[in-house]
Scaffold this motif. Structure first.
Motif, PDB file in Angstrom:
ATOM      1  N   GLU A 131       0.833  -1.210   0.000  1.00 29.76           N
ATOM      2  CA  GLU A 131       0.000   0.000   0.000  1.00 29.76           C
ATOM      3  C   GLU A 131       0.867   1.260   0.000  1.00 29.76           C
ATOM      4  OE1 GLU A 131      -2.696   2.422   3.241  1.00 29.76           O
ATOM      5  OE2 GLU A 131      -2.686   0.236   3.354  1.00 29.76           O
ATOM      6  N   ASP A 135       1.531   4.106  -3.112  1.00 26.51           N
ATOM      7  CA  ASP A 135       1.364   5.553  -2.924  1.00 26.51           C
ATOM      8  C   ASP A 135       2.657   6.303  -3.225  1.00 26.51           C
ATOM      9  OD1 ASP A 135      -1.276   5.283  -2.259  1.00 26.51           O
ATOM     10  OD2 ASP A 135      -0.976   5.418  -0.093  1.00 26.51           O
ATOM     11  N   ARG A 136       3.789   5.687  -2.876  1.00 28.86           N
ATOM     12  CA  ARG A 136       5.057   6.365  -3.147  1.00 28.86           C
ATOM     13  C   ARG A 136       5.323   6.469  -4.647  1.00 28.86           C
ATOM     14  NH1 ARG A 136       9.979   6.827  -4.517  1.00 28.86           N
ATOM     15  NH2 ARG A 136      11.421   8.040  -3.221  1.00 28.86           N
ATOM     16  N   ARG A 138       3.118   6.488  -7.046  1.00 28.78           N
ATOM     17  CA  ARG A 138       2.189   7.476  -7.609  1.00 28.78           C
ATOM     18  C   ARG A 138       2.648   8.894  -7.291  1.00 28.78           C
ATOM     19  NH1 ARG A 138      -3.300   4.108  -6.042  1.00 28.78           N
ATOM     20  NH2 ARG A 138      -3.435   2.901  -7.994  1.00 28.78           N
ATOM     21  N   TRP A 139       3.123   9.110  -6.073  1.00 29.64           N
ATOM     22  CA  TRP A 139       3.647  10.432  -5.712  1.00 29.64           C
ATOM     23  C   TRP A 139       4.881  10.760  -6.555  1.00 29.64           C
ATOM     24  CZ3 TRP A 139       8.518  11.603  -3.785  1.00 29.64           C
ATOM     25  CH2 TRP A 139       8.707  12.932  -3.401  1.00 29.64           C
ATOM     26  N   SER A 142       3.931  11.999  -9.968  1.00 35.00           N
ATOM     27  CA  SER A 142       2.831  12.966 -10.015  1.00 35.00           C
ATOM     28  C   SER A 142       3.331  14.373 -10.318  1.00 35.00           C
ATOM     29  CB  SER A 142       2.086  12.976  -8.674  1.00 35.00           C
ATOM     30  OG  SER A 142       2.909  13.534  -7.654  1.00 35.00           O
ATOM     31  N   ALA A 161       8.567   6.952   2.119  1.00 33.06           N
ATOM     32  CA  ALA A 161       7.716   8.110   1.846  1.00 33.06           C
ATOM     33  C   ALA A 161       8.566   9.358   2.023  1.00 33.06           C
ATOM     34  CB  ALA A 161       6.523   8.147   2.799  1.00 33.06           C
ATOM     35  N   PRO A 184      -4.076   7.613   5.872  1.00 34.32           N
ATOM     36  CA  PRO A 184      -3.334   6.558   5.165  1.00 34.32           C
ATOM     37  C   PRO A 184      -1.913   6.416   5.705  1.00 34.32           C
ATOM     38  CG  PRO A 184      -4.492   7.976   3.607  1.00 34.32           C
ATOM     39  CD  PRO A 184      -4.610   8.635   4.948  1.00 34.32           C
ATOM     40  N   PHE A 186       0.790   6.071   4.185  1.00 38.32           N
ATOM     41  CA  PHE A 186       1.750   6.888   3.438  1.00 38.32           C
ATOM     42  C   PHE A 186       1.863   8.284   4.045  1.00 38.32           C
ATOM     43  CE2 PHE A 186       2.778   9.700  -0.233  1.00 38.32           C
ATOM     44  CZ  PHE A 186       4.011   9.159  -0.566  1.00 38.32           C
TER      45      PHE A 186
END
Length: 322
Positions: A131, A135-136, A138-139, A142, A161, A184, A186
């Motif tokens: 999870e 998120d990392r 995607r960040w 981004s 993170a 979350p 993250f």
């Protein structure tokens, strides 16, 4: 670095007859080569690290995965995917492989990470790590990332993170975000690494309050989260963390992945009075990963008290240039 030197390090790393601290020093030397070299030397170093996944030591294998993630080299992706996908592998190793894939930041790995995040019956540590890694990534990819103003960190590690963007938040603010279980993982990790950076200068007025705020993280229900708190304390090497680390290591009901990380963090504080004596009490611990971590931690403690410039098998590895 010459091929012969990489081969020598590979042999030290992969040999089960080599003392564990020497294997760790060989690993860190190979990581340095993989991270700072280009072309064949980097690939050879990554291959050497990957070859040691045959070891029965979960501690060593989890460190292999971490180091591969720190290389920033796409050649590390295939062995990491293989470790994550091996359901017979120790969850501590699989979690580290997932985290390493997150550190490498490639969108191509999202589907694999999503698969194990959502897999029925998956170990919670692996699920949570996937999870955070998702998120990392995607960040990392981004548009928001380029717009964030991040504090310059004193640490060279690629973390699970990034820290929270600079916003004038106090230690208390970040501490509340750290412990907000409705948020979350993250984002909670981002608060964790922001607190770490506020404690990176040990004499700063924010240092001790930030360490104490981080120590509250040991109360969290997630073993993954608690283990990351211990890892951060190992990076900081702040004496104010010793009581919390000692308590975590001493708790025989604590998850072994947390206790092992606490032991290694104490190793980074080996120059402080009483730390070696604390560690030596656990050389006969019932958990193999804890015993092995204490062996490595005591070697780190010896290094902390020495004049050695680099914790590696061969000091000249530190001078390898890309």
């Amino acid at each position: 670095m010459a091929d012969a030197s990489i081969q020598s390090l590979r042999e030290s790393l992969c040999s089960e007859s080599t003392p564990l601290p020497v294997r760790f020093r060989a690993l860190f030397s190979l990581k340095h080569v993989a991270k700072t070299s280009h072309g064949q030397p980097a690939v050879a170093a990554i291959d050497a690290i990957s070859a040691a996944f045959k070891s029965p030591s979960a501690l060593l294998k989890h460190e292999l995965a971490y180091c591969l993630g720190q290389t920033g080299n796409d050649a590390a992706i295939a062995p990491l995917r293989q470790v994550l996908s091996d359901l017979e592998e120790d969850p501590m190793c699989r979690h580290e492989a997932a985290e390493a894939l997150g550190a490498l930041g490639k969108m191509d790995n999202l589907s694999l990470l999503q698969h194990y995040r959502d897999r029925e019956g998956e170990d919670v540590v692996v699920k949570e790590t996937c999870e955070i890694a998702i998120d990392r990534i995607r960040w990392e990819n981004s548009t928001e990332r380029s717009q964030e103003k991040l504090r310059q960190s004193d640490f060279a590690s690629v973390d699970p993170a990034p820290p929270m963007p600079e916003s004038g938040k106090t230690v208390d603010d970040l501490g509340k975000q750290l412990m907000d279980v409705s948020s979350p993982l993250f984002l909670r990790y981002r608060a964790m690494f922001a607190l770490r950076d506020l404690a990176s200068q040990p004499d700063a007025p924010t240092a001790v309050p930030a360490v104490l705020a981080l120590a509250e993280g040991f109360k969290d229900k997630s073993a993954l989260f608690r283990h990351e708190i211990a890892f951060v304390f190992g990076q900081l090497s702040h004496p104010a963390s010793i009581p919390a680390l000692t308590a975590a290591l001493s708790d025989v009901d604590e998850a072994s992945m947390v206790r092992h990380e606490a032991a290694e963090a104490l190793g980074s504080l080996g120059g402080e009075d009483g730390v070696e004596e604390i560690l030596k009490r656990f050389l006969v611990d019932k958990e193999k990963v804890v015993r092995e971590s204490v062996i490595v931690a005591l070697d780190m403690a010896d290094y902390e008290k020495s004049a050695d410039a680099e914790y590696a098998l061969i000091p000249e590895a530190a001078s390898v240039q890309a």
